[in-house]
Design a protein around this motif. Structure first.
Motif, short mmCIF file in Angstrom:
data_model
loop_
_atom_site.label_atom_id
_atom_site.label_comp_id
_atom_site.label_asym_id
_atom_site.label_seq_id
_atom_site.Cartn_x
_atom_site.Cartn_y
_atom_site.Cartn_z
N ARG A 204 1.00 -1.50 -0.28
CA ARG A 204 0.02 0.02 0.10
C ARG A 204 0.56 1.12 -0.38
O ARG A 204 0.02 2.21 -0.65
CB ARG A 204 -0.74 -0.02 0.72
N ARG A 205 2.14 1.13 0.89
CA ARG A 205 3.01 2.46 0.82
C ARG A 205 4.17 2.32 0.09
O ARG A 205 4.90 2.88 0.66
CB ARG A 205 3.47 2.22 2.28
N LEU A 206 3.95 1.55 -0.50
CA LEU A 206 5.84 1.53 -2.20
C LEU A 206 5.68 2.75 -2.60
O LEU A 206 7.47 3.34 -1.86
CB LEU A 206 4.98 0.43 -2.74
N PRO A 207 4.91 3.40 -2.86
CA PRO A 207 5.61 4.80 -3.25
C PRO A 207 6.22 5.95 -2.33
O PRO A 207 7.13 6.31 -2.40
CB PRO A 207 4.27 5.68 -3.31
N GLU A 208 6.22 5.30 -0.64
CA GLU A 208 7.09 6.32 0.01
C GLU A 208 8.45 5.52 -0.09
O GLU A 208 9.46 6.56 -0.07
CB GLU A 208 6.38 5.75 1.19
N LEU A 209 8.93 4.69 -0.65
CA LEU A 209 10.16 4.53 -0.89
C LEU A 209 10.84 5.48 -2.00
O LEU A 209 11.89 5.89 -2.81
CB LEU A 209 10.52 3.12 -1.04
N ARG A 210 9.80 5.63 -2.93
CA ARG A 210 10.61 7.20 -3.84
C ARG A 210 11.57 7.78 -3.51
O ARG A 210 12.25 7.93 -3.67
CB ARG A 210 9.28 7.13 -4.92
N THR A 211 11.33 8.12 -1.91
CA THR A 211 12.17 9.18 -1.56
C THR A 211 13.46 9.39 -1.77
O THR A 211 14.22 9.85 -1.05
CB THR A 211 11.75 9.34 0.07
N LEU A 212 13.82 7.70 -1.36
CA LEU A 212 15.23 6.93 -1.95
C LEU A 212 16.05 6.97 -3.33
O LEU A 212 17.10 6.72 -2.78
CB LEU A 212 15.45 5.74 -0.76
N ASN A 213 15.35 7.73 -4.48
CA ASN A 213 15.62 7.81 -5.45
C ASN A 213 16.18 6.58 -6.20
O ASN A 213 17.15 6.47 -6.95
CB ASN A 213 16.08 9.34 -5.37
N CYS A 214 16.26 5.60 -5.83
CA CYS A 214 16.15 4.06 -6.32
C CYS A 214 15.48 3.47 -6.64
O CYS A 214 14.06 3.75 -7.08
CB CYS A 214 17.28 3.82 -5.91
N PRO A 215 15.81 3.22 -7.94
CA PRO A 215 14.70 2.11 -8.97
C PRO A 215 14.43 0.77 -7.54
O PRO A 215 15.54 0.77 -6.83
CB PRO A 215 15.04 1.14 -10.39
N ILE A 216 13.42 0.41 -7.76
CA ILE A 216 12.69 -0.40 -6.75
C ILE A 216 11.83 -1.76 -7.29
O ILE A 216 11.34 -2.11 -8.26
CB ILE A 216 11.36 0.04 -6.60
N LEU A 217 12.43 -3.04 -6.65
CA LEU A 217 12.96 -4.04 -6.61
C LEU A 217 11.53 -5.25 -5.96
O LEU A 217 11.81 -4.29 -4.55
CB LEU A 217 14.00 -5.24 -6.59
N VAL A 218 10.31 -6.15 -6.73
CA VAL A 218 9.46 -6.60 -5.41
C VAL A 218 9.29 -7.70 -5.45
O VAL A 218 9.11 -8.30 -6.74
CB VAL A 218 8.11 -5.53 -5.35
N GLY A 219 9.99 -8.61 -4.39
CA GLY A 219 9.92 -9.70 -4.70
C GLY A 219 8.73 -10.44 -4.07
O GLY A 219 8.88 -10.83 -3.09
N ALA A 220 8.08 -11.47 -4.91
CA ALA A 220 6.79 -11.34 -3.82
C ALA A 220 6.28 -12.59 -4.06
O ALA A 220 4.78 -13.42 -3.86
CB ALA A 220 5.71 -10.47 -3.63
N SER A 221 6.90 -13.44 -4.97
CA SER A 221 6.36 -14.30 -5.77
C SER A 221 6.01 -16.06 -5.38
O SER A 221 7.04 -16.21 -4.13
CB SER A 221 7.34 -14.90 -6.65
N ARG A 222 5.37 -16.43 -4.89
CA ARG A 222 4.57 -17.72 -4.16
C ARG A 222 5.07 -17.60 -2.78
O ARG A 222 4.79 -18.70 -1.80
CB ARG A 222 5.56 -18.66 -4.78
N LYS A 223 5.29 -16.47 -1.78
CA LYS A 223 5.20 -16.29 -0.66
C LYS A 223 4.23 -16.47 0.31
O LYS A 223 3.48 -16.24 -0.06
CB LYS A 223 5.85 -14.35 -0.50
N SER A 224 4.51 -16.31 1.34
CA SER A 224 3.52 -17.48 2.64
C SER A 224 2.49 -16.22 2.77
O SER A 224 0.86 -16.79 3.05
CB SER A 224 4.21 -17.18 3.71
#
Length: 278
Positions: A204-224
């Motif tokens: 929900r709050r992923l856009p807040e990581l944009r303040t770090l000025n780096c590309p964002i990777l998300v690894g959610a695949s098949r997780k618990s």
């Protein structure tokens, strides 16, 4: 960002990182690709499906996973890496927290180092990457895979603030040691020292990581967390839950999604990109 023969234009489309675990005990596909022939076949399948980065890992990081020896990790990764490198110019990432593994991987043709500890387990790894002039993925974690799901490591006053603070600190260290800012990718660490609600809050709050000025990777695949929502204990049966998570990540600004099911998630990303990036 230029990686080998590919240019990564962040924000233009979503890039696919395909998981290639050469382990007997990873949570989802342990034992499926831990021979060279099986790993090569899987790598070819991912290339045919349109993968952008192949991420090779030799140490399971599932909750409770035991640490293997340095020699064993190198022996698992390097022969597969060398074989895959001989077959393709697709970008290859190596998933490791160890400086010596990173050094051996870079010598064998790795293009990216993906460190789940964000450079905290072995800080020397940052120097290895800096000297090679390669990109690095810095992920947020508390504790180790053996301890990360203990309550003391999932107790946050504000999970996003904690992630940002951690990554900000590690980005600064990476910059100080000589890694260029444009070569730093960040990962909030879905499932690593986070409970169900905290994982959902990250989306929900992923856009807040944009303040770090780096590309964002998300690894959610098949997780618990997907398994909890679906009441599905078998990770390989979580493909459509993974698709939903990938859609959410892309809508919220992810630049890279790290996935097991490359063909299916490439379709997901193409349609999602068509909706939200045009």
């Amino acid at each position: 960002m230029k990686i080998r023969n590919s240019t990564f234009a962040w924000g233009k489309r979503t890039y696919i990182m395909g998981v290639l675990n050469v382990t007997p005990d990873s949570f989802s596909d342990g034992g499926n690709f831990n021979t060279i022939d099986a790993a090569i076949a899987q790598a070819k399948s991912m290339v045919d499906a349109g993968v952008d980065i192949i991420d090779i890992g030799g140490q399971s990081t599932r909750p409770g996973a035991e640490q293997i020896t340095l020699r064993e990790e190198i022996n698992r990764i390097i022969p597969v890496l060398a074989a895959v490198r001989s077959l393709t110019n697709i970008a290859i990432s190596v998933d490791t927290t160890r400086a010596e593994v990173a050094r051996a991987a870079i010598a064998s043709g790795a293009d990216i180092i993906n460190d789940i500890s964000g450079g905290t387990f072995e800080p020397e790894l940052l120097k290895v990457v800096a000297d090679a002039g390669l990109p690095i993925v810095l992920m947020h974690i508390r504790g180790t895979p053996q301890t990360m799901q203990q309550q003391r490591n999932t107790d946050y006053e504000d999970v996003i603030a904690a992630i940002i603070s951690f990554l900000e600190k590690q980005i600064t260290k990476a910059l100080e040691i000589g890694i260029e800012r444009e070569k730093i990718i960040i990962d909030p660490g879905i499932g690593f020292a986070k409970n169900l609600e905290q994982n959902l809050e990250i989306f929900r709050r992923l856009p807040e990581l944009r303040t770090l000025n780096c590309p964002i990777l998300v690894g959610a695949s098949r997780k618990s967390f997907i398994g909890h929502i679906l009441n599905q204990p078998n990770p390989q049966e979580r493909i459509w839950g993974t698709a939903a998570a990938c859609c959410a990540a892309i809508f919220k600004g992810a630049d890279i999604i790290r996935v097991h099911d490359v063909k299916e998630m490439r379709d997901v990303s193409l349609v999602t990109d068509g909706i939200c990036r045009r």
